[in-house]
Motif scaffolding. Structure first.
Motif, PDB file in Angstrom:
ATOM      1  N   ILE A   1     -15.896 -11.425  -3.821  1.00 31.92           N
ATOM      2  CA  ILE A   1     -15.358 -10.252  -3.029  1.00 31.92           C
ATOM      3  C   ILE A   1     -14.294 -10.135  -4.187  1.00 31.92           C
ATOM      4  CG2 ILE A   1     -13.848  -8.882  -1.246  1.00 31.92           C
ATOM      5  CD1 ILE A   1     -14.593 -11.361   0.665  1.00 31.92           C
ATOM      6  N   SER A   2     -14.517  -8.671  -4.662  1.00 29.43           N
ATOM      7  CA  SER A   2     -13.939  -7.638  -5.738  1.00 29.43           C
ATOM      8  C   SER A   2     -13.284  -6.669  -5.063  1.00 29.43           C
ATOM      9  CB  SER A   2     -15.194  -7.119  -6.837  1.00 29.43           C
ATOM     10  OG  SER A   2     -14.258  -6.660  -7.828  1.00 29.43           O
ATOM     11  N   PHE A   3     -11.714  -6.216  -5.051  1.00 24.90           N
ATOM     12  CA  PHE A   3     -11.578  -5.198  -5.325  1.00 24.90           C
ATOM     13  C   PHE A   3     -10.631  -4.758  -6.025  1.00 24.90           C
ATOM     14  CE2 PHE A   3     -11.163  -7.119  -0.911  1.00 24.90           C
ATOM     15  CZ  PHE A   3     -11.846  -6.253  -0.157  1.00 24.90           C
ATOM     16  N   GLU A   4     -11.531  -4.387  -7.368  1.00 24.88           N
ATOM     17  CA  GLU A   4     -10.763  -3.555  -9.004  1.00 24.88           C
ATOM     18  C   GLU A   4     -10.748  -2.256  -8.614  1.00 24.88           C
ATOM     19  OE1 GLU A   4     -10.059  -5.154 -11.757  1.00 24.88           O
ATOM     20  OE2 GLU A   4     -10.667  -7.156 -10.854  1.00 24.88           O
ATOM     21  N   ASN A   5     -10.063  -1.648  -9.457  1.00 22.14           N
ATOM     22  CA  ASN A   5      -9.910  -0.333  -8.898  1.00 22.14           C
ATOM     23  C   ASN A   5      -9.811  -0.044  -7.761  1.00 22.14           C
ATOM     24  OD1 ASN A   5     -10.828   0.193 -12.218  1.00 22.14           O
ATOM     25  ND2 ASN A   5     -12.934  -0.460 -11.704  1.00 22.14           N
ATOM     26  N   ARG A   6      -9.205  -0.726  -6.777  1.00 20.99           N
ATOM     27  CA  ARG A   6      -9.175  -0.351  -6.267  1.00 20.99           C
ATOM     28  C   ARG A   6      -7.863  -0.300  -4.678  1.00 20.99           C
ATOM     29  NH1 ARG A   6     -14.415  -1.747  -2.124  1.00 20.99           N
ATOM     30  NH2 ARG A   6     -15.849  -1.303  -3.191  1.00 20.99           N
ATOM     31  N   THR A   7      -6.586   0.114  -4.033  1.00 19.10           N
ATOM     32  CA  THR A   7      -5.509   0.101  -3.877  1.00 19.10           C
ATOM     33  C   THR A   7      -5.623  -0.364  -2.391  1.00 19.10           C
ATOM     34  OG1 THR A   7      -4.241   1.562  -5.999  1.00 19.10           O
ATOM     35  CG2 THR A   7      -2.922   1.087  -3.390  1.00 19.10           C
ATOM     36  N   VAL A   8      -4.497  -0.859  -1.565  1.00 21.99           N
ATOM     37  CA  VAL A   8      -4.393  -1.816  -0.393  1.00 21.99           C
ATOM     38  C   VAL A   8      -2.854  -1.829  -0.417  1.00 21.99           C
ATOM     39  CG1 VAL A   8      -4.460  -4.078   0.630  1.00 21.99           C
ATOM     40  CG2 VAL A   8      -6.645  -2.987  -0.809  1.00 21.99           C
ATOM     41  N   ILE A   9      -2.264  -1.241   1.081  1.00 23.14           N
ATOM     42  CA  ILE A   9      -0.961  -1.138   1.756  1.00 23.14           C
ATOM     43  C   ILE A   9      -0.732  -1.996   2.399  1.00 23.14           C
ATOM     44  CG2 ILE A   9       0.486   0.146   3.348  1.00 23.14           C
ATOM     45  CD1 ILE A   9      -0.224   2.702   1.941  1.00 23.14           C
TER      46      ILE A   9
ATOM     47  N   THR B   1       1.578   5.667  -1.734  1.00 23.12           N
ATOM     48  CA  THR B   1       1.188   4.417  -2.810  1.00 23.12           C
ATOM     49  C   THR B   1      -0.125   5.647  -3.748  1.00 23.12           C
ATOM     50  OG1 THR B   1       1.462   3.147  -0.873  1.00 23.12           O
ATOM     51  CG2 THR B   1      -0.955   3.619  -2.143  1.00 23.12           C
ATOM     52  N   GLU B   2       0.180   6.825  -2.341  1.00 21.44           N
ATOM     53  CA  GLU B   2      -1.068   7.833  -3.546  1.00 21.44           C
ATOM     54  C   GLU B   2      -0.688   8.242  -5.059  1.00 21.44           C
ATOM     55  OE1 GLU B   2      -3.792  10.044  -0.692  1.00 21.44           O
ATOM     56  OE2 GLU B   2      -1.639  10.775  -0.449  1.00 21.44           O
ATOM     57  N   LYS B   3       0.846   8.261  -5.178  1.00 22.63           N
ATOM     58  CA  LYS B   3       1.048   9.293  -5.897  1.00 22.63           C
ATOM     59  C   LYS B   3       1.467   7.735  -8.054  1.00 22.63           C
ATOM     60  CE  LYS B   3       5.821  11.104  -7.550  1.00 22.63           C
ATOM     61  NZ  LYS B   3       7.135  11.280  -7.545  1.00 22.63           N
ATOM     62  N   ARG B   4       2.163   6.946  -6.923  1.00 22.19           N
ATOM     63  CA  ARG B   4       1.751   5.595  -7.826  1.00 22.19           C
ATOM     64  C   ARG B   4       0.664   5.136  -8.907  1.00 22.19           C
ATOM     65  NH1 ARG B   4       4.616   0.934  -9.100  1.00 22.19           N
ATOM     66  NH2 ARG B   4       3.333  -0.517 -10.648  1.00 22.19           N
ATOM     67  N   PHE B   5      -0.548   5.118  -7.384  1.00 17.91           N
ATOM     68  CA  PHE B   5      -1.772   4.706  -8.093  1.00 17.91           C
ATOM     69  C   PHE B   5      -3.011   5.712  -7.655  1.00 17.91           C
ATOM     70  CE2 PHE B   5       0.398   0.744  -6.415  1.00 17.91           C
ATOM     71  CZ  PHE B   5       0.571  -0.060  -7.833  1.00 17.91           C
TER      72      PHE B   5
ATOM     73  N   ALA C   1       1.690  -4.396  -8.813  1.00 14.06           N
ATOM     74  CA  ALA C   1       2.215  -4.498  -6.943  1.00 14.06           C
ATOM     75  C   ALA C   1       3.284  -3.086  -7.027  1.00 14.06           C
ATOM     76  CB  ALA C   1       2.046  -5.477  -6.209  1.00 14.06           C
ATOM     77  N   LEU C   2       3.520  -3.075  -6.344  1.00 18.88           N
ATOM     78  CA  LEU C   2       4.753  -1.757  -5.644  1.00 18.88           C
ATOM     79  C   LEU C   2       5.037  -2.937  -4.359  1.00 18.88           C
ATOM     80  CD1 LEU C   2       6.420   0.503  -6.659  1.00 18.88           C
ATOM     81  CD2 LEU C   2       4.282   1.865  -5.120  1.00 18.88           C
ATOM     82  N   ALA C   3       6.059  -2.386  -4.648  1.00 20.91           N
ATOM     83  CA  ALA C   3       7.059  -3.346  -3.076  1.00 20.91           C
ATOM     84  C   ALA C   3       7.949  -1.941  -2.262  1.00 20.91           C
ATOM     85  CB  ALA C   3       8.643  -4.442  -3.798  1.00 20.91           C
TER      86      ALA C   3
END
Length: 251
Positions: free
Chosen positions: A3-11, A74-78, A54-56
């Motif tokens: 399982i890979s989530f490379e280049n994906r962003t998760v909240i 989230t969208e602004k950062r990643f 990661a971002l808190a």
């Protein structure tokens, strides 16, 4: 299959808690950018600081403005959002329904159900902008197999299951919506529901008596299920509410 989530962003909301922090670590290990969202900003930062990308974000999940801002940050950062994990939630203390106050009930609704609605509401446009994505909600096996003393908690988690199934029908095929239904785990749930920091042997035996696997859930059990449901390997699964319960639901 890896399982890979490379280049994906998760909240991950409730990202500083037991299930949430394990979920954040699991996605990070699979290559994701992870936004660790929690009402306790210091604990969220502690989780995020141990992850490679990661971002808190300090978030009151019951506040529409805060949830809107969470997605925007989230969208602004990643650059995009690909997976929304609506994990935040709390049980009430085990008590007969007739002894609960209206404020208690309103709080359960706000934290366990309204927060999921808000997470979905603001994630859907972002996931659409990203070309599609996945929402995974943390419900509970209590929503299917309720126990006495936890009636309102049971009810809110049952509502999350129904929300998940209905929304999956509404937003497919570009967005998949699934849920996990965990059994009890040694997390903050124990403190909030039973008023104890850790299960003693008698309590553990009572809780595991109807679990064929003979133990309660580990946070990693739930995190792995969430990651699978969000992954490409589960690309044909939507409206699935996966029992992560060691078999309790079949007893």
């Amino acid at each position: 299959m890896e399982i890979s989530f490379e280049n994906r962003t998760v909240i991950v909301t409730g990202g500083a808690g037991g299930f949430g922090s394990a979920t954040a670590r699991t996605f990070a290990a699979a290559g994701a950018n992870v936004v660790v969202s929690d009402v306790d900003g210091d604990r969220a930062k502690k989780v995020a600081d141990d992850l490679p990308s990661a971002l808190a974000v300090t978030t009151d999940v019951t506040d529409p403005d805060a949830m809107h801002e969470l997605v925007a940050v989230t969208e602004k950062r990643f650059g995009a959002l690909h997976v929304m994990v609506n994990n935040a939630g709390l049980p009430h203390r085990s008590v007969p329904l007739a002894d609960m106050t209206v404020d208690d009930v309103d709080f359960q609704h706000a934290v366990n159900l309204r927060s999921v609605f808000l997470g979905c509401k603001f994630a859907i446009p972002a996931l659409t902008r990203a070309g599609g994505g996945v929402i995974v909600n943390t419900a509970s096996i209590a929503g299917k197999r309720p126990r006495p003393g936890m009636v309102m908690y049971n009810a809110t988690k049952g509502a999350v299951i129904t929300l998940t199934r209905g929304l999956a029908a509404e937003v497919g095929p570009s967005i998949r919506v699934n849920a996990v239904n965990p059994v009890v785990s040694q997390t903050g749930f124990i403190k909030n529901a039973l008023g104890i920091d850790e299960l003693d042997e008698q309590s553990r035996a009572a809780l595991t008596a109807n679990i064929p696997m003979g133990r309660i859930a580990a946070p990693e059990d739930v995190a792995s299920a969430i990651a699978f449901l969000a992954s490409d390997q589960a690309g044909f699964l939507t409206g699935v509410c996966l029992d992560v319960d060691g078999g309790r639901s079949i007893q």
